[in-house]
Design an enzyme around this catalytic site. Structure first.
Site, short mmCIF file in Angstrom:
data_model
loop_
_atom_site.label_atom_id
_atom_site.label_comp_id
_atom_site.label_asym_id
_atom_site.label_seq_id
_atom_site.Cartn_x
_atom_site.Cartn_y
_atom_site.Cartn_z
N TYR A 152 0.84 -1.19 0.00
CA TYR A 152 0.00 0.00 0.00
C TYR A 152 0.88 1.24 0.00
CZ TYR A 152 -2.86 3.68 2.14
OH TYR A 152 -3.50 4.88 2.43
N1 LIG Z 1 -9.61 7.35 6.08
C1 LIG Z 1 -8.40 7.72 6.48
O1 LIG Z 1 -8.14 7.93 7.69
C2 LIG Z 1 -7.30 7.90 5.47
C3 LIG Z 1 -7.57 7.93 4.12
N2 LIG Z 1 -6.55 8.10 3.22
C4 LIG Z 1 -6.85 8.13 1.79
O2 LIG Z 1 -7.96 8.99 1.53
C5 LIG Z 1 -8.79 8.42 0.50
C6 LIG Z 1 -10.21 8.22 1.04
O3 LIG Z 1 -10.12 7.43 2.21
P1 LIG Z 1 -11.42 6.63 2.72
O4 LIG Z 1 -12.64 7.43 2.48
O5 LIG Z 1 -11.12 6.11 4.08
O6 LIG Z 1 -11.42 5.41 1.68
P2 LIG Z 1 -12.26 4.03 1.75
O7 LIG Z 1 -11.25 2.94 1.77
O8 LIG Z 1 -13.29 4.08 2.81
O9 LIG Z 1 -13.04 4.08 0.33
C7 LIG Z 1 -12.33 4.05 -0.85
C8 LIG Z 1 -13.30 3.96 -2.02
O10 LIG Z 1 -12.54 3.44 -3.12
C9 LIG Z 1 -13.32 2.44 -3.76
N3 LIG Z 1 -12.50 1.41 -4.40
C10 LIG Z 1 -11.62 0.59 -3.80
N4 LIG Z 1 -11.12 -0.27 -4.69
C11 LIG Z 1 -11.71 0.01 -5.89
C12 LIG Z 1 -11.62 -0.54 -7.20
N5 LIG Z 1 -10.82 -1.58 -7.47
N6 LIG Z 1 -12.38 -0.01 -8.17
C13 LIG Z 1 -13.21 1.04 -7.91
N7 LIG Z 1 -13.34 1.62 -6.70
C14 LIG Z 1 -12.60 1.09 -5.70
C15 LIG Z 1 -14.15 1.83 -2.66
O11 LIG Z 1 -15.27 1.18 -3.24
P3 LIG Z 1 -16.09 0.05 -2.41
O12 LIG Z 1 -16.84 0.81 -1.38
O13 LIG Z 1 -16.95 -0.62 -3.44
O14 LIG Z 1 -15.04 -0.89 -1.82
C16 LIG Z 1 -14.48 3.01 -1.79
O15 LIG Z 1 -15.67 3.62 -2.21
C17 LIG Z 1 -8.10 7.14 0.08
O16 LIG Z 1 -7.28 7.36 -1.05
C18 LIG Z 1 -7.24 6.78 1.28
O17 LIG Z 1 -6.11 5.98 0.93
C19 LIG Z 1 -5.25 8.18 3.61
C20 LIG Z 1 -4.93 8.15 4.95
C21 LIG Z 1 -5.95 8.05 5.96
N1 LIG Z 2 -8.34 3.44 1.32
C1 LIG Z 2 -8.05 3.67 2.61
N2 LIG Z 2 -6.81 4.07 2.95
C2 LIG Z 2 -6.52 4.27 4.27
C3 LIG Z 2 -7.49 4.11 5.25
C4 LIG Z 2 -8.80 3.70 4.85
O1 LIG Z 2 -9.71 3.53 5.68
N3 LIG Z 2 -9.02 3.50 3.53
N4 LIG Z 2 -7.22 4.34 6.57
C5 LIG Z 2 -5.97 4.66 6.97
C6 LIG Z 2 -5.73 4.85 8.45
O2 LIG Z 2 -6.63 5.81 8.96
C7 LIG Z 2 -4.31 5.30 8.81
O3 LIG Z 2 -4.05 6.54 8.24
C8 LIG Z 2 -4.18 5.47 10.31
O4 LIG Z 2 -4.24 4.25 10.95
C9 LIG Z 2 -4.86 4.79 6.01
N5 LIG Z 2 -5.29 4.63 4.64
#
Ligand SMILES: NC(=O)C1=CN([C@@H]2O[C@H](COP(=O)(O)OP(=O)(O)OC[C@H]3O[C@@H](n4cnc5c(N)ncnc54)[C@H](OP(=O)(O)O)[C@@H]3O)[C@@H](O)[C@H]2O)C=CC1
Ligand SMILES: Nc1nc2c(c(=O)[nH]1)N=C([C@H](O)[C@@H](O)CO)CN2
Length: 240
Positions: A152
């Site tokens: 990742y």
């Molecule tokens: N939440 C956090 O604390 C953090 C988030 N981030 C980044 O911020 C962004 C948003 O985070 P967050 O809202 O938690 O993300 P989530 O993991 O909750 O959601 C990601 C979305 O991407 C979609 N997705 C995943 N794989 C595919 C695929 N193969 N094709 C199409 N769609 C896909 C999922 O669809 P489905 O619902 O169908 O699986 C989902 O709707 C991400 O890029 C994440 O890496 C970074 C650090 C921390």
């Molecule tokens: N696609 C996602 N990426 C990440 C997620 C997640 O929920 N979906 N969550 C994290 C964590 O919050 C991390 O930042 C702290 O433990 C990282 N990326």
């Protein structure tokens, strides 16, 4: 004089959490929105009722990515911005196959933005100086690595690098920046111990929620000068 059409903001992975919050934010501003979704949550119905164009797309194959791009082109001649939010956070421990983890991570975090940026470039251009934007959603771990999410972190580091490459390719019509969050939102499955440990990893000791990301996206879209940069939204975690 022809009415100036407001070009839509495209958000990948708009069905839940940060992507969904971004979609509603822009809709509330009367900004047209296109989202990709993989799972059709009830939230997608709500987005459609609110006026969003919701396109089913699975980016796990290049054909799925390219088919999505063609569907977008069929629905609009231009785009105000592309927000590459779609992502999967897969740890190595969950893996039956390490090769599969790396392949999945590179597919969603590198192939999808790479192929979509190229396919959608013409739709982002033609809006004048700094008229278009691309935002890559990376992660704080780009700086530090991760011992539990190695593939990742590597894929997000590649996405971070592509931010600078696409900034060089698309300037000055299109700005390209990255947002590198640390903890923003917990997952429902996160237990109390995990949550406390995660909060303790930053200086600010909170999970701030989607607004932290939304406010930075708004700033980046208003800038006429910032490009090729990554913005940490990490509560001071690197300083712990
Ligand atoms: N939440 C956090 O604390 C953090 C988030 N981030 C980044 O911020 C962004 C948003 O985070 P967050 O809202 O938690 O993300 P989530 O993991 O909750 O959601 C990601 C979305 O991407 C979609 N997705 C995943 N794989 C595919 C695929 N193969 N094709 C199409 N769609 C896909 C999922 O669809 P489905 O619902 O169908 O699986 C989902 O709707 C991400 O890029 C994440 O890496 C970074 C650090 C921390
Ligand atoms: N696609 C996602 N990426 C990440 C997620 C997640 O929920 N979906 N969550 C994290 C964590 O919050 C991390 O930042 C702290 O433990 C990282 N990326």
């Amino acid at each position: 004089m022809g009415e100036r059409v407001t070009r839509p903001v495209l958000i990948t992975g708009g069905g839940r959490r940060i992507g969904l919050a971004l979609a509603h934010h822009f809709l509330n501003l009367q900004q047209p929105v296109i989202v990709s979704y993989r799972t059709r949550y009830a939230a997608i119905d709500g987005l459609e009722r609110a006026g969003a164009r919701c396109i089913a797309a699975d980016f796990s194959t290049d054909n799925g990515i390219l088919a999505f791009a063609e569907t977008v082109k069929a629905h609009t001649d231009g785009l105000r911005a592309v927000l590459h939010n779609a992502s999967a956070w897969i740890p190595e421990k969950s893996a039956t196959s390490l090769s599969s983890v790396m392949q999945q991570m590179m597919q969603i975090h590198v192939n999808a933005p790479y192929l979509l940026n190229h396919a959608l470039e013409p739709l982002l251009r033609g809006q004048g100086h700094a008229g278009g934007d691309i935002i890559h959603f990376t992660d704080y771990v780009v700086e530090k690595g991760s011992d539990k999410h190695i593939a990742y972190a590597a894929s997000k580091a590649a996405l971070d690098n592509m931010t600078r490459s696409f900034a060089r390719k698309l300037a000055p019509e299109v700005k390209v920046n990255a947002i590198a969050p640390a903890l923003i939102l917990f997952n429902e499955s996160d237990d109390a111990q995990y949550r406390q440990e995660a909060l303790n990893k930053s200086l600010m000791k909170v999970a701030p929620g989607e607004k932290e990301i939304i406010d930075l996206v708004d700033y980046l879209l208003t800038s006429c000068y910032v490009t090729g940069r990554s913005f940490g939204v990490d509560g001071g975690r690197p300083l712990r």
